[in-house]
Design an enzyme around this catalytic site. Sequence first.
Site, PDB file in Angstrom:
ATOM      1  NE  ARG A 104      -0.849   0.344   4.820  1.00 13.42           N
ATOM      2  CZ  ARG A 104      -1.518   0.747   5.868  1.00 13.42           C
ATOM      3  NH1 ARG A 104      -2.838   0.770   5.828  1.00 13.42           N
ATOM      4  NH2 ARG A 104      -0.909   1.123   6.947  1.00 13.42           N
ATOM      5  CB  THR A 108      -2.783   7.243  -1.810  1.00 12.75           C
ATOM      6  OG1 THR A 108      -2.156   5.994  -2.173  1.00 12.75           O
ATOM      7  CG2 THR A 108      -2.090   8.381  -2.549  1.00 12.75           C
ATOM      8  CG  ASP A 200       5.237  -2.479   8.006  1.00 13.72           C
ATOM      9  OD1 ASP A 200       4.967  -1.570   7.219  1.00 13.72           O
ATOM     10  OD2 ASP A 200       5.470  -3.654   7.626  1.00 13.72           O
ATOM     11  CG  ASP A 203       8.968  -2.609   7.809  1.00 15.04           C
ATOM     12  OD1 ASP A 203       9.374  -3.066   6.717  1.00 15.04           O
ATOM     13  OD2 ASP A 203       8.600  -1.434   7.965  1.00 15.04           O
TER      14      ASP A 203
HETATM   15  C1  PRP Z   1       0.658  -4.637   4.916  1.00 16.35           C
HETATM   16  C2  PRP Z   1      -0.086  -5.904   5.249  1.00 16.35           C
HETATM   17  C3  PRP Z   1      -1.247  -5.861   4.292  1.00 16.35           C
HETATM   18  C4  PRP Z   1      -1.543  -4.376   4.207  1.00 16.35           C
HETATM   19  C5  PRP Z   1      -2.772  -4.092   5.028  1.00 16.35           C
HETATM   20  O1  PRP Z   1       1.405  -4.765   3.774  1.00 16.35           O
HETATM   21  O2  PRP Z   1       0.700  -7.051   5.121  1.00 16.35           O
HETATM   22  O3  PRP Z   1      -0.958  -6.379   3.018  1.00 16.35           O
HETATM   23  O4  PRP Z   1      -0.408  -3.694   4.764  1.00 16.35           O
HETATM   24  O5  PRP Z   1      -3.140  -2.759   4.915  1.00 16.35           O
HETATM   25  P1  PRP Z   1      -4.501  -2.313   4.224  1.00 16.35           P
HETATM   26  O6  PRP Z   1      -5.560  -3.200   4.781  1.00 16.35           O
HETATM   27  O7  PRP Z   1      -4.637  -0.880   4.651  1.00 16.35           O
HETATM   28  O8  PRP Z   1      -4.363  -2.458   2.742  1.00 16.35           O
HETATM   29  P2  PRP Z   1       2.361  -3.587   3.232  1.00 16.35           P
HETATM   30  O9  PRP Z   1       1.600  -2.647   2.369  1.00 16.35           O
HETATM   31  O10 PRP Z   1       3.093  -2.989   4.391  1.00 16.35           O
HETATM   32  O11 PRP Z   1       3.328  -4.346   2.259  1.00 16.35           O
HETATM   33  P3  PRP Z   1       4.614  -5.252   2.601  1.00 16.35           P
HETATM   34  O12 PRP Z   1       4.122  -6.477   3.326  1.00 16.35           O
HETATM   35  O13 PRP Z   1       5.176  -5.581   1.256  1.00 16.35           O
HETATM   36  O14 PRP Z   1       5.542  -4.447   3.457  1.00 16.35           O
HETATM   37  N1  URA Z   2      -0.128  -2.916   7.634  1.00  9.88           N
HETATM   38  C1  URA Z   2       0.635  -3.332   8.681  1.00  9.88           C
HETATM   39  O1  URA Z   2       1.606  -4.079   8.504  1.00  9.88           O
HETATM   40  N2  URA Z   2       0.283  -2.905   9.915  1.00  9.88           N
HETATM   41  C2  URA Z   2      -0.761  -2.095  10.141  1.00  9.88           C
HETATM   42  O2  URA Z   2      -1.022  -1.742  11.301  1.00  9.88           O
HETATM   43  C3  URA Z   2      -1.518  -1.679   9.035  1.00  9.88           C
HETATM   44  C4  URA Z   2      -1.187  -2.120   7.797  1.00  9.88           C
END
Ligand code: PRP
Ligand code: URA
Length: 209
Positions: A104, A108, A200, A203
Amino acid sequence: MQNVTVVDHPLIQHKLTIMRNKATSTASFRRLLREIAHLLCYEVTRDLEVEMVPIETPIEEMESPTLKGKKLVFASILRAGNGLLEGMLDLVPAARVAHIGIYRDHETLQPIEYYFKAPSNLDDRLVIVVDPMLATANSAIAAISKLKERGANKLRFLCLLAAPEGIEKFTKAHPDVPVFTAAIDSHLNEKGYIVPGLGDAGDRMYGTR
Ligand code: PRP
Ligand code: URA
């Protein structure tokens, strides 16, 4: 809440508490997510159909149950979905796997898709989509829309933590897709993070940031 199951087994609650703690190491975080995935997998597959097959034990012949129908598909939303996926595959090693690359945009909060690879014949199979976090639900909604475009019509969504805002949006967008989660937290903060949450997930799993 309709179509939402909270799997709040004491072992899950205990392990989730350790995961939420910011002092928990990356290695422990990954291991706990995999362990919780075992317990969540047990619930999300609880009603799978079985059929009787003839086998021979060392003692005698018998009819015994096995999973019925085509192999399941586990669809992991990268990156953090892979933490749940590994635990699910421990229990259902013959499952097929789809990978959906979505992150995400931090400004935005809109989902950006960068990869998609799924087995063919999705229409014949139960597809369980896994991602630890359901925050705004934008990522999960996009992933499931894409799977539906490719023919999936029997889906479930499995996560570790959900925000009430995300659940509401998700169940409106995909009312036919049951949600399984270990916990529903308080709310989203102004940056779209789940509160109190665990930070996160990607991370914390991979030690990035
Ligand atoms: C995190 C998580 C979901 C998303 C949830 O991924 O693993 O996929 O955020 O958020 P949302 O419900 O608001 O869409 P992230 O975008 O951090 O990606 P990554 O796992 O590649 O770091
Ligand atoms: N994605 C994450 O990894 N953590 C949050 O709290 C929200 C979105």
